[in-house]
Design a protein around this motif. Structure first.
Motif, PDB file in Angstrom:
ATOM      1  N   LEU A  52       0.983  -0.991   0.298  1.00 51.51           N
ATOM      2  CA  LEU A  52      -0.599  -0.138   0.372  1.00 51.51           C
ATOM      3  C   LEU A  52       1.249   1.572  -0.370  1.00 51.51           C
ATOM      4  O   LEU A  52       1.841   1.538   1.022  1.00 51.51           O
ATOM      5  CB  LEU A  52      -1.326  -0.006   1.271  1.00 51.51           C
ATOM      6  CG  LEU A  52      -1.608  -1.297   1.356  1.00 51.51           C
ATOM      7  CD1 LEU A  52      -2.795  -1.088   3.091  1.00 51.51           C
ATOM      8  CD2 LEU A  52      -3.198  -1.609   0.590  1.00 51.51           C
ATOM      9  N   ARG A  53       0.525   1.958  -0.602  1.00 48.28           N
ATOM     10  CA  ARG A  53       1.244   3.480  -0.704  1.00 48.28           C
ATOM     11  C   ARG A  53       0.575   4.335  -0.803  1.00 48.28           C
ATOM     12  O   ARG A  53      -0.767   4.272  -1.664  1.00 48.28           O
ATOM     13  CB  ARG A  53       2.418   3.991  -2.050  1.00 48.28           C
ATOM     14  CG  ARG A  53       3.009   2.309  -2.624  1.00 48.28           C
ATOM     15  CD  ARG A  53       4.660   2.800  -2.592  1.00 48.28           C
ATOM     16  NE  ARG A  53       5.091   4.379  -2.079  1.00 48.28           N
ATOM     17  CZ  ARG A  53       6.609   3.960  -2.486  1.00 48.28           C
ATOM     18  NH1 ARG A  53       6.791   4.091  -3.653  1.00 48.28           N
ATOM     19  NH2 ARG A  53       6.832   5.198  -1.504  1.00 48.28           N
ATOM     20  N   GLY A  54       0.537   5.866  -0.074  1.00 46.39           N
ATOM     21  CA  GLY A  54      -0.356   6.633  -0.188  1.00 46.39           C
ATOM     22  C   GLY A  54      -0.294   7.521   1.358  1.00 46.39           C
ATOM     23  O   GLY A  54       0.908   7.225   2.440  1.00 46.39           O
ATOM     24  N   LEU A  59      -5.089   5.933   4.173  1.00 46.69           N
ATOM     25  CA  LEU A  59      -4.969   5.039   4.284  1.00 46.69           C
ATOM     26  C   LEU A  59      -5.359   3.924   6.051  1.00 46.69           C
ATOM     27  O   LEU A  59      -6.494   3.031   5.466  1.00 46.69           O
ATOM     28  CB  LEU A  59      -3.156   4.305   3.952  1.00 46.69           C
ATOM     29  CG  LEU A  59      -2.956   4.788   2.005  1.00 46.69           C
ATOM     30  CD1 LEU A  59      -1.623   4.075   2.119  1.00 46.69           C
ATOM     31  CD2 LEU A  59      -3.887   3.658   1.778  1.00 46.69           C
ATOM     32  N   ASP A  94       5.461   6.018   3.392  1.00 47.52           N
ATOM     33  CA  ASP A  94       4.260   6.652   3.021  1.00 47.52           C
ATOM     34  C   ASP A  94       3.877   4.948   1.672  1.00 47.52           C
ATOM     35  O   ASP A  94       3.394   4.938   0.685  1.00 47.52           O
ATOM     36  CB  ASP A  94       4.337   7.440   1.649  1.00 47.52           C
ATOM     37  CG  ASP A  94       5.098   7.440   0.319  1.00 47.52           C
ATOM     38  OD1 ASP A  94       6.283   6.247   0.594  1.00 47.52           O
ATOM     39  OD2 ASP A  94       4.931   7.583  -1.112  1.00 47.52           O
ATOM     40  N   GLU A  95       4.256   3.835   3.005  1.00 47.47           N
ATOM     41  CA  GLU A  95       4.331   2.353   2.579  1.00 47.47           C
ATOM     42  C   GLU A  95       4.119   1.334   3.127  1.00 47.47           C
ATOM     43  O   GLU A  95       5.019   1.877   4.659  1.00 47.47           O
ATOM     44  CB  GLU A  95       5.624   2.589   1.507  1.00 47.47           C
ATOM     45  CG  GLU A  95       6.095   1.061   0.407  1.00 47.47           C
ATOM     46  CD  GLU A  95       7.181   0.964  -0.227  1.00 47.47           C
ATOM     47  OE1 GLU A  95       7.029  -0.037  -0.903  1.00 47.47           O
ATOM     48  OE2 GLU A  95       7.816   1.400   0.232  1.00 47.47           O
ATOM     49  N   LEU A 116     -10.750   3.178  -0.615  1.00 41.66           N
ATOM     50  CA  LEU A 116     -10.418   5.075  -0.223  1.00 41.66           C
ATOM     51  C   LEU A 116     -10.949   5.824  -1.733  1.00 41.66           C
ATOM     52  O   LEU A 116     -10.219   6.923  -1.733  1.00 41.66           O
ATOM     53  CB  LEU A 116      -8.998   4.607  -1.449  1.00 41.66           C
ATOM     54  CG  LEU A 116      -8.208   3.829  -0.416  1.00 41.66           C
ATOM     55  CD1 LEU A 116      -7.015   3.014  -0.360  1.00 41.66           C
ATOM     56  CD2 LEU A 116      -7.781   5.116   1.068  1.00 41.66           C
ATOM     57  N   HIS A 120      -5.924   9.892  -3.108  1.00 43.59           N
ATOM     58  CA  HIS A 120      -4.057   9.310  -3.951  1.00 43.59           C
ATOM     59  C   HIS A 120      -3.601   7.966  -3.427  1.00 43.59           C
ATOM     60  O   HIS A 120      -3.085   8.430  -2.170  1.00 43.59           O
ATOM     61  CB  HIS A 120      -3.336  10.887  -4.312  1.00 43.59           C
ATOM     62  CG  HIS A 120      -2.086  10.305  -4.835  1.00 43.59           C
ATOM     63  ND1 HIS A 120      -2.374  10.023  -6.042  1.00 43.59           N
ATOM     64  CD2 HIS A 120      -0.262  10.301  -4.482  1.00 43.59           C
ATOM     65  CE1 HIS A 120      -1.085  10.572  -6.928  1.00 43.59           C
ATOM     66  NE2 HIS A 120       0.011   9.572  -5.620  1.00 43.59           N
ATOM     67  N   PHE A 121      -3.651   6.772  -4.456  1.00 47.38           N
ATOM     68  CA  PHE A 121      -2.801   6.080  -3.218  1.00 47.38           C
ATOM     69  C   PHE A 121      -2.610   4.965  -4.400  1.00 47.38           C
ATOM     70  O   PHE A 121      -2.756   5.046  -6.064  1.00 47.38           O
ATOM     71  CB  PHE A 121      -4.256   5.321  -2.982  1.00 47.38           C
ATOM     72  CG  PHE A 121      -4.963   4.296  -3.037  1.00 47.38           C
ATOM     73  CD1 PHE A 121      -5.057   3.157  -3.457  1.00 47.38           C
ATOM     74  CD2 PHE A 121      -6.511   5.449  -3.797  1.00 47.38           C
ATOM     75  CE1 PHE A 121      -6.380   2.366  -4.186  1.00 47.38           C
ATOM     76  CE2 PHE A 121      -7.598   4.954  -3.987  1.00 47.38           C
ATOM     77  CZ  PHE A 121      -7.535   3.398  -4.619  1.00 47.38           C
TER      78      PHE A 121
END
Length: 211
Positions: A52-54, A59, A94-95, A116, A120-121
């Motif tokens: 997961l990134r964002g 998140l 961010d991860e 979500l 932005h992810f």
């Protein structure tokens, strides 16, 4: 809802599958644990791995809604659900790495994307590219001291911590989910190398392999 096309990597067709260590077992063997084994190695293959990134706030809300678990509250944190079957690990600001029982990852990805919305992810399914290896026993930490450059002393590496570190001549994600149990998240292409290294380095501890 994201308009990104997703697909389930687990086909319903009856295609034989092998774990990343299947070749290693045939090539190098898998000594069974004995009463003298101070370290036991076991692979947990075919788990679901999502990256997961964002933004952490956005998140975290989605992850709590879908998984019922919050993101780790601090860098290098590792959190698990009540059963210890699902975990989230901090990888960078961010991860995060989410590991769930095999077969859950596709539905989880879709539910996260729905939660979500237009945020932005990014979500990547890394399930086929890595595996998880457990080390358990009184000498597990000693074995890691011979293998990684990171300080694994309990005062520096408590339960609930996870880092990306150098392991011999490769890298692994090293985690400590329990007092005497450690986990290595290993890239598939380095699984055989990591396995053979552990067998060699663990010989003095009577390392055994549970399959």
């Amino acid at each position: 809802m994201s308009n990104v096309a997703t697909f389930d990597t687990r086909t319903e067709a009856k295609i034989p599958v092998e774990s990343p260590l299947a070749y290693s077992y045939r090539r190098s063997g898998a000594p069974a644990p004995t009463g003298k084994s101070r370290v036991v190695l076991r692979e947990r293959p075919f788990l679901g791995h999502l990256i997961l990134r964002g933004g952490a706030i956005v998140l975290d809300e989605a992850v709590r809604e879908v998984l019922g678990v919050s993101l780790p509250g601090e860098p290098q944190g590792l959190v698990q659900d009540a059963d210890g079957e699902r975990s989230i690990q901090w990888l960078s600001p961010d991860e995060w790495l989410v590991i769930v029982p095999g077969g859950e990852e596709f539905e989880l990805e879709n539910r996260l994307r729905a939660a979500l919305g237009d945020a932005h992810f990014a979500i990547s399914n890394a399930s086929g590219g890595q595996t998880l290896v457990e080390l358990e026993g009184e000498a597990a930490r000693e074995l890691l001291m011979k293998s990684v450059i990171y300080d694994v002393h309990p005062s520096h590496f408590p339960v609930g911590k996870g880092v990306t570190t150098v392991f011999a001549k490769t890298t692994v994600i090293l985690r400590r989910p329990a007092e005497d149990r450690w986990e290595l998240v290993v890239r598939r292409s380095f699984a055989d190398y990591t396995y053979r290294w552990l067998l060699d380095a663990g010989e003095e501890y009577g390392i055994g392999v549970e399959r």
